[in-house]
Scaffold this active site. Structure first.
Site, PDB file in Angstrom:
ATOM      1  N   TYR A  76     -41.369  24.653 -29.616  1.00 19.93           N
ATOM      2  CA  TYR A  76     -41.349  26.010 -29.075  1.00 19.93           C
ATOM      3  C   TYR A  76     -42.672  26.326 -28.350  1.00 19.93           C
ATOM      4  O   TYR A  76     -42.679  26.878 -27.242  1.00 19.93           O
ATOM      5  CB  TYR A  76     -41.118  26.961 -30.249  1.00 19.93           C
ATOM      6  CG  TYR A  76     -41.034  28.424 -29.942  1.00 19.93           C
ATOM      7  CD1 TYR A  76     -39.911  28.976 -29.326  1.00 19.93           C
ATOM      8  CD2 TYR A  76     -42.062  29.286 -30.334  1.00 19.93           C
ATOM      9  CE1 TYR A  76     -39.824  30.349 -29.098  1.00 19.93           C
ATOM     10  CE2 TYR A  76     -41.987  30.641 -30.109  1.00 19.93           C
ATOM     11  CZ  TYR A  76     -40.862  31.180 -29.488  1.00 19.93           C
ATOM     12  OH  TYR A  76     -40.779  32.531 -29.265  1.00 19.93           O
ATOM     13  N   LYS A  99     -43.011  27.346 -24.457  1.00 20.96           N
ATOM     14  CA  LYS A  99     -43.487  28.683 -24.129  1.00 20.96           C
ATOM     15  C   LYS A  99     -44.677  28.646 -23.184  1.00 20.96           C
ATOM     16  O   LYS A  99     -44.796  29.473 -22.287  1.00 20.96           O
ATOM     17  CB  LYS A  99     -43.837  29.442 -25.418  1.00 20.96           C
ATOM     18  CG  LYS A  99     -42.607  29.932 -26.169  1.00 20.96           C
ATOM     19  CD  LYS A  99     -41.705  30.719 -25.245  1.00 20.96           C
ATOM     20  CE  LYS A  99     -40.749  31.646 -25.947  1.00 20.96           C
ATOM     21  NZ  LYS A  99     -39.749  32.218 -25.022  1.00 20.96           N
TER      22      LYS A  99
HETATM   23  P1  NAI Z   1     -33.331  37.430 -30.256  1.00 21.97           P
HETATM   24  O1  NAI Z   1     -32.812  36.243 -30.952  1.00 21.97           O
HETATM   25  O2  NAI Z   1     -33.053  38.750 -30.820  1.00 21.97           O
HETATM   26  O3  NAI Z   1     -32.863  37.406 -28.748  1.00 21.97           O
HETATM   27  C1  NAI Z   1     -32.657  36.225 -28.061  1.00 21.97           C
HETATM   28  C2  NAI Z   1     -31.312  36.302 -27.367  1.00 21.97           C
HETATM   29  O4  NAI Z   1     -31.139  35.181 -26.530  1.00 21.97           O
HETATM   30  C3  NAI Z   1     -30.165  36.258 -28.368  1.00 21.97           C
HETATM   31  O5  NAI Z   1     -29.364  37.405 -28.164  1.00 21.97           O
HETATM   32  C4  NAI Z   1     -29.423  34.979 -28.041  1.00 21.97           C
HETATM   33  O6  NAI Z   1     -28.032  35.063 -28.204  1.00 21.97           O
HETATM   34  C5  NAI Z   1     -29.782  34.764 -26.624  1.00 21.97           C
HETATM   35  N1  NAI Z   1     -29.643  33.369 -26.253  1.00 21.97           N
HETATM   36  C6  NAI Z   1     -30.007  32.281 -26.946  1.00 21.97           C
HETATM   37  N2  NAI Z   1     -29.743  31.152 -26.252  1.00 21.97           N
HETATM   38  C7  NAI Z   1     -29.193  31.555 -25.069  1.00 21.97           C
HETATM   39  C8  NAI Z   1     -28.722  30.860 -23.926  1.00 21.97           C
HETATM   40  N3  NAI Z   1     -28.757  29.525 -23.862  1.00 21.97           N
HETATM   41  N4  NAI Z   1     -28.234  31.579 -22.898  1.00 21.97           N
HETATM   42  C9  NAI Z   1     -28.180  32.923 -22.958  1.00 21.97           C
HETATM   43  N5  NAI Z   1     -28.619  33.623 -24.021  1.00 21.97           N
HETATM   44  C10 NAI Z   1     -29.133  32.954 -25.075  1.00 21.97           C
HETATM   45  O7  NAI Z   1     -34.911  37.240 -30.152  1.00 21.97           O
HETATM   46  P2  NAI Z   1     -36.056  38.153 -29.574  1.00 21.97           P
HETATM   47  O8  NAI Z   1     -37.081  38.253 -30.607  1.00 21.97           O
HETATM   48  O9  NAI Z   1     -35.563  39.353 -28.953  1.00 21.97           O
HETATM   49  O10 NAI Z   1     -36.660  37.197 -28.473  1.00 21.97           O
HETATM   50  C11 NAI Z   1     -36.584  37.405 -27.106  1.00 21.97           C
HETATM   51  C12 NAI Z   1     -37.565  36.471 -26.425  1.00 21.97           C
HETATM   52  O11 NAI Z   1     -38.869  36.800 -26.814  1.00 21.97           O
HETATM   53  C13 NAI Z   1     -37.352  35.016 -26.775  1.00 21.97           C
HETATM   54  O12 NAI Z   1     -37.617  34.230 -25.622  1.00 21.97           O
HETATM   55  C14 NAI Z   1     -38.426  34.772 -27.796  1.00 21.97           C
HETATM   56  O13 NAI Z   1     -38.826  33.420 -27.845  1.00 21.97           O
HETATM   57  C15 NAI Z   1     -39.523  35.658 -27.301  1.00 21.97           C
HETATM   58  N6  NAI Z   1     -40.514  36.036 -28.284  1.00 21.97           N
HETATM   59  C16 NAI Z   1     -40.226  36.950 -29.244  1.00 21.97           C
HETATM   60  C17 NAI Z   1     -41.183  37.319 -30.166  1.00 21.97           C
HETATM   61  C18 NAI Z   1     -40.931  38.371 -31.148  1.00 21.97           C
HETATM   62  O14 NAI Z   1     -41.886  38.778 -31.838  1.00 21.97           O
HETATM   63  N7  NAI Z   1     -39.719  38.859 -31.243  1.00 21.97           N
HETATM   64  C19 NAI Z   1     -42.496  36.669 -30.201  1.00 21.97           C
HETATM   65  C20 NAI Z   1     -42.724  35.780 -29.101  1.00 21.97           C
HETATM   66  C21 NAI Z   1     -41.739  35.483 -28.213  1.00 21.97           C
END
Ligand code: NAI
Length: 736
Positions: free
Chosen positions: A162, A166
């Site tokens: 990851y 990133k």
């Molecule tokens: P989340 O899991 O709630 O949202 C991610 C969404 O992406 C999910 O709804 C999932 O179904 C969708 N997804 C996964 N694979 C997919 C694909 N191949 N095609 C289309 N959609 C897909 O997670 P969150 O926390 O909202 O994360 C959003 C972004 O922020 C991610 O890139 C995550 O790595 C990044 N991030 C989040 C942090 C946090 O504190 N929440 C910290 C650092 C980064």
């Protein structure tokens, strides 16, 4: 005013939940048409469902917003973008947000763990963005967000796959910023922190609840707005706090010596310095990053002084280095011998702008001329080898970072006219080392001999950026000081143009520093184009004095001192302003086009009586001088009346033999009127350029000013109508 997204089409990937959902809702609320993309996978990327995206679309529509769902994986980037085009006809904003986790300690990370993470985060963002790219380019508008993570910036146990993906996104964003720049496509990266299903395994439920995704959405919206000019930046955002990150670099250390092998031991020995963030810099581009290395390379590889006053731009504050004046002062450099023939003298004369157009230049350009001579300032060429051989760096007590060396000042004194061929030997001594605070000044005295006979003396003032603060003296009685010019208008002004190839020609006299010829090298030094050698402008100025005050007689030339203030670009015109004070001619050289002073505090000392004050008119004086003297008297008598009639500042450029020979400013606008020799201090209403001969023809009524204008003999810049008033200014001179 509120930021509106009316008319914009926004894609947020992975917006069926978490942060993405919040972004989608916020964009829609402000008028955007939103594509809600979500594969509906579990957090490891398994499974598939349209429910997540549908739910968010419903939420948006329920509030009266515009949204469509897309259920493709980001790995099908084309399809995702096609949904936007089909539904709304364009794509303006792409927020790459979709993500999964497959955490494992590094040893246990499987190929699949690695590949899936790269595929969704890095490859998915690439594919979606690439599908949108040409649409954005064509419409000359695009805003792209990449989603990085603290795990990538700082590392995180169990997240090798990851972290790599990133921070890969940051690299991608950096390059898109450059490629999109001309198309108003901006790309920024955020590292968010928010409670979501991805973080609930590592955060307490309270924290997940309080670190709301809605605290991150506003920065994403701002970065995607047309008003926002930010691009290529990285932000951390969470809990309502937003901060920007950038690279910081230590001053570092050069661990390679000229002509020596570079060793790991040298690296070890300099390690503390390499890692010391005192006076750190913040490079923000590859150019800035490499620039300093190029300066280092120039110093270590070329035989030249890392020169030109202006390399200062390249030399951001440097490290203080081992300067020990007590040890260095009095040290002698290895002697150098300069062998030359008339070819070098002629090449030098051409290099400093001499031309066969000027008949009295022939004695410096033609070896068969009965008075064939070497220009006095060729004396610096004979002795510069001592400087350029990198000799300074071998002096004990001068452990300087000589890539930080600038040529600050130059003094040359001739004891004999220079021969036109032969061998001249130079002996160099470190005369003093001064502490100027921001840097150190090394005074290098060079005596140049023909056999046993002392021919000339040079003092090179070498400024070492960043090497000051060693507690040394600030001034030295050994320094040949620069002197300010008198506070009156200059007595004579000569304007002379350099050619586009001036530096290309001048360098053949021995200063091969690529800064003066190679555009990419110059760019790395922070210049738009290769700059002229400071010593070339020095040669121009010296021969202006020689011509104006010593009838081009080299034996009259005694000494010259200049301070290099700013760089000159080849092709610019040099304006040498001269003030005569006995046998000393003070001078200052400006770039005419920019009015910036390039040689400051300068003077030439002449031998002989011809330059004495009672003989102020230089040889070959202009006939127009008399007319202007008369105009001066008339202004004294009836200036106010003339001011009423003319009400303008008229500048004259008088040429002789196709070169600018004098400038006069007749101010008939301000109280009582005035005349002074030299360019106007403010803006002239009209500037008239005419040869000395044609000026006299006009004054004596033998040439009509209008006829002269149409014949190209009289050139006018500014308010051309004012030429009709010339008669008022010039009349009554027909008797002259
Ligand atoms: P989340 O899991 O709630 O949202 C991610 C969404 O992406 C999910 O709804 C999932 O179904 C969708 N997804 C996964 N694979 C997919 C694909 N191949 N095609 C289309 N959609 C897909 O997670 P969150 O926390 O909202 O994360 C959003 C972004 O922020 C991610 O890139 C995550 O790595 C990044 N991030 C989040 C942090 C946090 O504190 N929440 C910290 C650092 C980064």
């Amino acid at each position: 005013m509120a930021l509106s997204f009316e008319g914009r089409v926004v894609l947020v990937t992975g917006s069926g939940g978490g942060l993405g959902r919040e972004y989608a809702l916020a964009f829609a609320e402000r008028g955007a048409s939103v594509v809600v993309n979500d594969l509906g996978a579990d957090i490891k990327g398994g499974g598939k469902s349209s429910a997540a995206a549908d739910k968010v679309v419903e939420e948006i529509r329920a509030k009266g917003g515009k949204a469509v769902a897309n259920y493709d994986s980001v790995e099908d980037g084309e399809k995702v973008i096609q949904t936007a085009l089909d539904a709304f006809g364009r794509i303006d904003v792409v927020v790459n947000n979709a993500g999964i986790l497959r955490d494992r300690s590094f040893a246990r990370t499987s190929d699949l763990d690695w590949d899936l993470i790269q595929r969704v985060h890095l490859r998915g963002s690439f594919l979606v963005t690439r599908a949108a790219w040409n649409h954005m380019k064509k419409q000359k508008f695009g805003r792209i967000i990449m989603t990085a993570s603290a795990a990538g910036i700082y590392g995180s146990f169990g997240q090798a796959n990851y972290s790599a993906a990133k921070l890969g996104l940051l690299g991608l964003a950096n390059t898109l910023t450059i490629e999109g720049g001309n198309y108003n496509i901006h790309c920024n990266t955020i590292a968010p922190v928010a409670g979501s299903r991805l973080t609930e395994t590592v955060m307490t439920p309270e924290l997940v609840a309080s670190l709301k995704a809605e605290y991150v959405a506003p920065v994403v919206l701002w970065l995607c707005h047309e008003q926002c000019q930010e691009s290529g930046s990285l932000f951390e955002a969470g809990a309502g706090w937003i901060g920007k990150l950038r690279w910081e670099r230590t001053q570092g250390a050069i661990v390679r010596q000229k002509n020596q092998h570079m060793t790991p031991e040298a690296v070890r020995d300099q390690w503390d310095k390499i890692c010391d963030f005192t006076d750190s810099t913040k490079p923000s581009s590859t150019r800035e990053s490499v620039q300093y290395m190029m300066t280092v390379l120039s110093g270590l590889e070329s035989d030249e002084e890392v020169g030109a006053n202006a390399t200062a731009a390249a030399a951001a504050a440097a490290s203080a280095s081992g300067l020990n004046p007590a040890e260095a002062v009095g040290q002698k450099l290895p002697p150098t011998t300069f062998v030359f023939t008339p070819t070098q003298c002629i090449l030098y004369a051409l290099g400093v702008g001499m031309s066969t157009k000027d008949p009295d230049h022939l004695r410096f350009l033609y070896e068969g001329h009965e008075d064939f001579s070497c220009l006095p300032t060729f004396g610096v060429i004979a002795s510069q080898a001592a400087m350029m051989g990198g000799g300074l760096s071998s002096v004990p007590g001068l452990n300087i970072d000589f890539t930080q060396v600038l040529h600050g000042e130059q003094y040359l004194e001739l004891y004999k006219p220079l021969p036109t061929s032969g061998a001249l030997t130079s002996q160099s001594t470190v005369a003093d080392v001064l502490d100027k605070g921001s840097g150190a000044v090394i005074l290098l005295d060079v005596n140049t001999y023909s056999g046993d006979e002392l021919i000339c003396f040079n003092q090179f003032s070498v400024f070492v950026v960043g090497a000051g603060g060693f507690g040394g003296r600030r001034n030295s009685e050994k320094a040949k000081a620069a002197l300010p010019p008198p506070k009156r208008a200059p007595d004579v002004v000569v304007i002379d143009s350099t050619t586009r190839d001036q530096a290309a020609l001048y360098r053949l006299s021995g200063d091969w520093n690529p800064l003066h010829i190679d555009p990419s090298f110059a760019a790395m030094g922070g210049f738009k184009a290769p700059i002229l050698h400071g010593l070339c402008s020095f040669g121009f100025a010296a021969r202006h004095v020689l011509k104006q005050f010593a009838n081009n007689e080299p034996s009259r030339f005694k000494a010259i001192k200049v301070r290099f203030a700013k760089p000159v670009m080849p092709g610019q015109s040099l304006q040498t302003e001269m003030w005569k004070e006995g046998n000393r001619i003070h001078l200052q050289c400006k770039v005419k086009e920019t009015d910036s002073v390039v040689l400051a505090g300068a003077y030439v000392d002449l031998h002989g009586s011809e330059a004495s004050p009672e003989n102020l008119t230089p040889p070959g004086a202009l006939q127009s001088e008399l007319v202007f003297a008369e105009i001066g008297r008339r202004i004294e008598d009836s200036g106010s009346e003339l001011v009423k009639k003319v009400n303008a500042v008229v500048a004259w450029e008088i040429t002789k033999d196709n070169r600018n020979a004098a400038q006069w400013t007749i101010d008939l606008k301000n109280a009582g009127g005035s005349l002074h020799k030299g360019p106007s201090s403010g803006k002239a209403d009209v500037t008239i350029t005419v040869s000395d001969e044609d000026f006299m023809e006009v004054v004596q009524g033998r040439l009509n000013p209008q006829t002269a204008f149409f014949a190209g003999k009289l050139k006018v810049r500014g308010d051309i109508m004012l030429t009709q008033k010339l008669e008022v200014i010039l009349k009554d001179h027909a008797k002259l």
